[in-house]
Design an enzyme around this catalytic site. Structure first.
Site, PDB file in Angstrom:
ATOM      1  N   LEU A  78       0.743  -1.150   0.041  1.00 40.53           N
ATOM      2  CA  LEU A  78       0.047   0.033  -0.019  1.00 40.53           C
ATOM      3  C   LEU A  78       1.011   1.292  -0.075  1.00 40.53           C
ATOM      4  O   LEU A  78       2.056   1.113   0.516  1.00 40.53           O
ATOM      5  CB  LEU A  78      -0.923  -0.038   1.287  1.00 40.53           C
ATOM      6  CG  LEU A  78      -1.973  -1.254   1.365  1.00 40.53           C
ATOM      7  CD1 LEU A  78      -2.643  -1.075   2.663  1.00 40.53           C
ATOM      8  CD2 LEU A  78      -3.099  -0.988   0.118  1.00 40.53           C
ATOM      9  N   ASP A  79       0.519   2.528  -0.690  1.00 42.43           N
ATOM     10  CA  ASP A  79       1.233   3.481  -0.620  1.00 42.43           C
ATOM     11  C   ASP A  79       1.417   4.264   0.781  1.00 42.43           C
ATOM     12  O   ASP A  79       0.688   3.809   1.624  1.00 42.43           O
ATOM     13  CB  ASP A  79       0.387   4.787  -1.249  1.00 42.43           C
ATOM     14  CG  ASP A  79       0.683   4.227  -2.996  1.00 42.43           C
ATOM     15  OD1 ASP A  79       1.246   3.594  -3.353  1.00 42.43           O
ATOM     16  OD2 ASP A  79      -0.369   4.954  -3.609  1.00 42.43           O
ATOM     17  N   TRP A  80       2.495   4.712   0.895  1.00 44.90           N
ATOM     18  CA  TRP A  80       2.883   5.254   2.348  1.00 44.90           C
ATOM     19  C   TRP A  80       1.550   6.128   3.055  1.00 44.90           C
ATOM     20  O   TRP A  80       1.321   5.854   4.069  1.00 44.90           O
ATOM     21  CB  TRP A  80       3.915   6.434   1.988  1.00 44.90           C
ATOM     22  CG  TRP A  80       4.529   7.393   3.233  1.00 44.90           C
ATOM     23  CD1 TRP A  80       5.025   6.660   4.391  1.00 44.90           C
ATOM     24  CD2 TRP A  80       4.431   8.571   3.369  1.00 44.90           C
ATOM     25  NE1 TRP A  80       5.129   7.570   5.237  1.00 44.90           N
ATOM     26  CE2 TRP A  80       5.010   8.739   4.659  1.00 44.90           C
ATOM     27  CE3 TRP A  80       3.878   9.564   2.587  1.00 44.90           C
ATOM     28  CZ2 TRP A  80       5.028  10.117   5.077  1.00 44.90           C
ATOM     29  CZ3 TRP A  80       3.891  10.878   3.123  1.00 44.90           C
ATOM     30  CH2 TRP A  80       4.363  11.362   4.316  1.00 44.90           C
ATOM     31  N   GLU A  81       0.980   6.572   2.286  1.00 41.07           N
ATOM     32  CA  GLU A  81      -0.328   7.627   2.729  1.00 41.07           C
ATOM     33  C   GLU A  81      -1.634   6.716   2.745  1.00 41.07           C
ATOM     34  O   GLU A  81      -2.649   7.218   3.484  1.00 41.07           O
ATOM     35  CB  GLU A  81      -0.470   8.836   1.743  1.00 41.07           C
ATOM     36  CG  GLU A  81       0.617   9.708   1.847  1.00 41.07           C
ATOM     37  CD  GLU A  81       0.124  10.913   1.045  1.00 41.07           C
ATOM     38  OE1 GLU A  81      -0.091  12.013   1.593  1.00 41.07           O
ATOM     39  OE2 GLU A  81       0.622  10.671  -0.240  1.00 41.07           O
ATOM     40  N   THR A  82      -1.702   5.733   2.185  1.00 41.04           N
ATOM     41  CA  THR A  82      -2.878   4.659   2.135  1.00 41.04           C
ATOM     42  C   THR A  82      -2.835   4.094   3.416  1.00 41.04           C
ATOM     43  O   THR A  82      -1.919   3.268   3.652  1.00 41.04           O
ATOM     44  CB  THR A  82      -3.003   3.904   0.762  1.00 41.04           C
ATOM     45  OG1 THR A  82      -2.736   4.718  -0.287  1.00 41.04           O
ATOM     46  CG2 THR A  82      -4.199   3.044   0.723  1.00 41.04           C
TER      47      THR A  82
END
Length: 211
Positions: A56-60
């Site tokens: 998952l993306d850093w912000e997700t």
């Protein structure tokens, strides 16, 4: 690093299912100061065998699965590669889509001049398909369910931007109003369904969005 706000939703001999918080990498970054990540925290806090299967993306935030042995890792990786898993995300998007649901079929590629952004590119992009559905309508935004059929980087964020509805709090793709509308990226992996790599049982995990 301690596990801190990393929440274990399920664990057994083959796998770990985690609710990853926002602002935490899935795997270590290239820079030395980006070593803190989900897999490292797990390996240092009782799960040295943990192996990343997908990211998952850093912000997700939201549901991510890790394997606990080589055979399980191989089988889970195959399921993701062959699109045998099912995934759904909850997001807040800017504006009001005219329809209540639809699909976005636009090819995507990494854009080095604006890294780490990705862009729609009909010549060099890779096939990317997303289904979307409005769950709630509010004054200036909507709560939507996003179902990626492919797994391209930043797929959901770029696809929603491409139809004029960037995600709230998205520092890479949102315009000023959408960025200021929420203090974090409003994208959360809320459902994951897969086949257990050892038992063959179909499993479904859900985790509501924190926004």
């Amino acid at each position: 690093m301690p596990l801190s706000n990393v929440v274990i939703l399920h664990q057994d001999a083959a796998l770990l299912v985690i609710n990853k918080p926002t602002l935490l990498l899935s795997v270590p970054g290239r820079a030395e100061d980006n070593r803190d990540c989900l897999v490292t925290r797990l390996q240092e806090n009782g799960y040295p065998e943990a192996r990343i299967v997908h990211r998952l993306d850093w912000e997700t935030s939201g549901i991510i699965v890790l394997a606990r042995d080589a055979d399980s890792h191989r089988e889970l990786s195959r399921q993701f590669h062959d699109r045998e898993t099912e995934k759904a995300y909850t997001a807040l998007c800017w504006g009001q889509p005219e329809l209540d649901s639809g699909s976005i079929d636009l090819p995507l590629r990494y854009d080095p001049p604006t890294k780490p952004r990705h862009v729609v590119d009909f010549d060099q992009g890779k096939h990317a398909l997303t289904y979307w559905k409005v769950l709630e309508r509010h004054a200036e935004h909507c709560r939507v369910e996003l179902t990626p059929i492919t797994g391209r980087s930043h797929q959901l964020r770029v696809h929603m931007l491409s139809i004029g509805h960037p995600l709230l709090g998205d520092g890479l793709y949102a315009h000023a109003q959408a960025l200021a509308a929420y203090p974090r990226l409003c994208l959360h992996a809320s459902m994951l369904s897969l086949t257990h790599p050892q038992t063959g049982e179909r499993m479904r995990f859900e985790c509501p969005a924190p926004f």
